[in-house]
Design a protein around this motif. Structure first.
Motif, PDB file in Angstrom:
ATOM      1  N   ASN A 125       1.068  -1.166   0.048  1.00  0.00           N
ATOM      2  CA  ASN A 125       0.147  -0.041  -0.125  1.00  0.00           C
ATOM      3  C   ASN A 125       1.099   0.983   0.276  1.00  0.00           C
ATOM      4  O   ASN A 125       0.931   1.717   0.813  1.00  0.00           O
ATOM      5  CB  ASN A 125      -1.133   0.205   1.475  1.00  0.00           C
ATOM      6  CG  ASN A 125      -2.523   0.593   0.892  1.00  0.00           C
ATOM      7  OD1 ASN A 125      -2.384   2.007   0.071  1.00  0.00           O
ATOM      8  ND2 ASN A 125      -3.331   0.380   1.842  1.00  0.00           N
ATOM      9  N   SER A 155      -9.005   0.382   6.338  1.00  0.00           N
ATOM     10  CA  SER A 155      -7.972   1.258   6.261  1.00  0.00           C
ATOM     11  C   SER A 155      -7.963   2.201   6.970  1.00  0.00           C
ATOM     12  O   SER A 155      -7.371   3.272   6.935  1.00  0.00           O
ATOM     13  CB  SER A 155      -7.605   1.509   4.308  1.00  0.00           C
ATOM     14  OG  SER A 155      -9.033   2.152   4.094  1.00  0.00           O
ATOM     15  N   GLN A 188      -6.722   1.217   0.221  1.00  0.00           N
ATOM     16  CA  GLN A 188      -6.496  -0.737  -0.002  1.00  0.00           C
ATOM     17  C   GLN A 188      -5.909  -1.113  -0.023  1.00  0.00           C
ATOM     18  O   GLN A 188      -5.287  -1.419   0.401  1.00  0.00           O
ATOM     19  CB  GLN A 188      -8.417  -0.771   0.512  1.00  0.00           C
ATOM     20  CG  GLN A 188      -9.038   0.251   1.972  1.00  0.00           C
ATOM     21  CD  GLN A 188     -10.191  -0.498   2.369  1.00  0.00           C
ATOM     22  OE1 GLN A 188     -10.187  -1.821   2.066  1.00  0.00           O
ATOM     23  NE2 GLN A 188     -11.100   0.313   2.077  1.00  0.00           N
ATOM     24  N   LEU A 189      -6.575  -1.670  -1.923  1.00  0.00           N
ATOM     25  CA  LEU A 189      -5.259  -2.233  -3.014  1.00  0.00           C
ATOM     26  C   LEU A 189      -4.992  -1.377  -4.343  1.00  0.00           C
ATOM     27  O   LEU A 189      -6.169  -1.424  -4.611  1.00  0.00           O
ATOM     28  CB  LEU A 189      -6.213  -3.304  -2.832  1.00  0.00           C
ATOM     29  CG  LEU A 189      -5.691  -4.309  -3.367  1.00  0.00           C
ATOM     30  CD1 LEU A 189      -4.672  -4.915  -2.744  1.00  0.00           C
ATOM     31  CD2 LEU A 189      -6.701  -6.146  -3.678  1.00  0.00           C
ATOM     32  N   ASP A 208      -8.217   2.598  -6.771  1.00  0.00           N
ATOM     33  CA  ASP A 208      -8.151   1.289  -5.909  1.00  0.00           C
ATOM     34  C   ASP A 208      -9.637   0.601  -5.616  1.00  0.00           C
ATOM     35  O   ASP A 208     -10.666   0.745  -5.495  1.00  0.00           O
ATOM     36  CB  ASP A 208      -8.161   1.871  -4.046  1.00  0.00           C
ATOM     37  CG  ASP A 208      -7.841   0.975  -3.292  1.00  0.00           C
ATOM     38  OD1 ASP A 208      -8.662   0.296  -3.108  1.00  0.00           O
ATOM     39  OD2 ASP A 208      -6.946   1.355  -2.450  1.00  0.00           O
TER      40      ASP A 208
END
Length: 199
Positions: free
Chosen positions: A70, A104, A114-115, A131
């Motif tokens: 991240n 997050s 978050q990703l 994301d």
């Protein structure tokens, strides 16, 4: 460098960068590798844990996402890191089966991603990151990686996202195409101040 995930062309220096799970490789126009960055999975400053996207800026700076750590980094033409910033809590232990995650929220990073799954440079030389698990499109400064703005929510209505996986920018029309994977569609969106010409 297994599992290539993304590829970008640098028109300034006539080279190609390939993102992989363990880092990235920069190739010359003859197909020979010029720089290999990473190669080891981990969370150290020179390690990576899945690079899903990268983008070249107009000056040849390469911007690299590191999904499960991240974070995001910038590299010059000689593959020297210029900066590296956290974009949220590392996602190694995240439960990806929960459709509207809030992992997050525990992050002290202001972006609270978050990703992160893809990045593109807009007409104002800003970094636009999509994301998959934050259901967002986030704007960062290319100068230092600082947060500028964040857009999007979870859902299937216009402007909402469900597991977005990719983004690209059309400079002529000053709009973005977002691969809204969970909704099985592509959305065309505009983001404020994305063009220096006010397109």
């Amino acid at each position: 460098f297994p599992s290539p995930n993304d590829i970008e062309y640098d028109a300034v220096n006539d080279r190609i960068a390939v993102a992989t799970n363990l880092g990235f490789v920069v190739f010359g126009s003859d197909g020979q590798p010029l720089h290999e960055i990473g190669g080891t999975r981990g969370d150290g400053p020179d390690e990576f844990d899945v690079v899903p996207g990268l983008a070249y800026g107009p000056d040849g700076t390469l911007y690299v996402l590191d999904a499960y750590n991240n974070r995001m980094s910038a590299y010059d033409a000689d593959a020297n890191r210029i900066w590296q910033v956290a974009t949220g809590k590392p996602a190694k232990g995240v439960d990806i089966t929960n459709p509207a995650m809030a992992a997050s929220d525990d992050s002290t990073d202001t972006a609270r991603l978050q990703l992160p799954s893809d990045v593109v440079v807009d007409g104002n030389n800003r970094l636009i990151v999509v994301d998959a698990m934050d259901f967002s499109v986030t704007v960062f400064s290319a100068e230092d990686g600082s947060l500028i703005a964040k857009y999007g929510t979870y859902g299937s209505k216009d402007g909402q996202l469900m597991y977005p996986s990719g983004i690209d920018y059309d400079a002529e029309r000053d709009w973005f195409a977002v691969a809204d994977s969970g909704n099985r569609r592509v959305q065309i969106v505009r983001i404020p101040d994305s063009s220096s010409g006010g397109g």
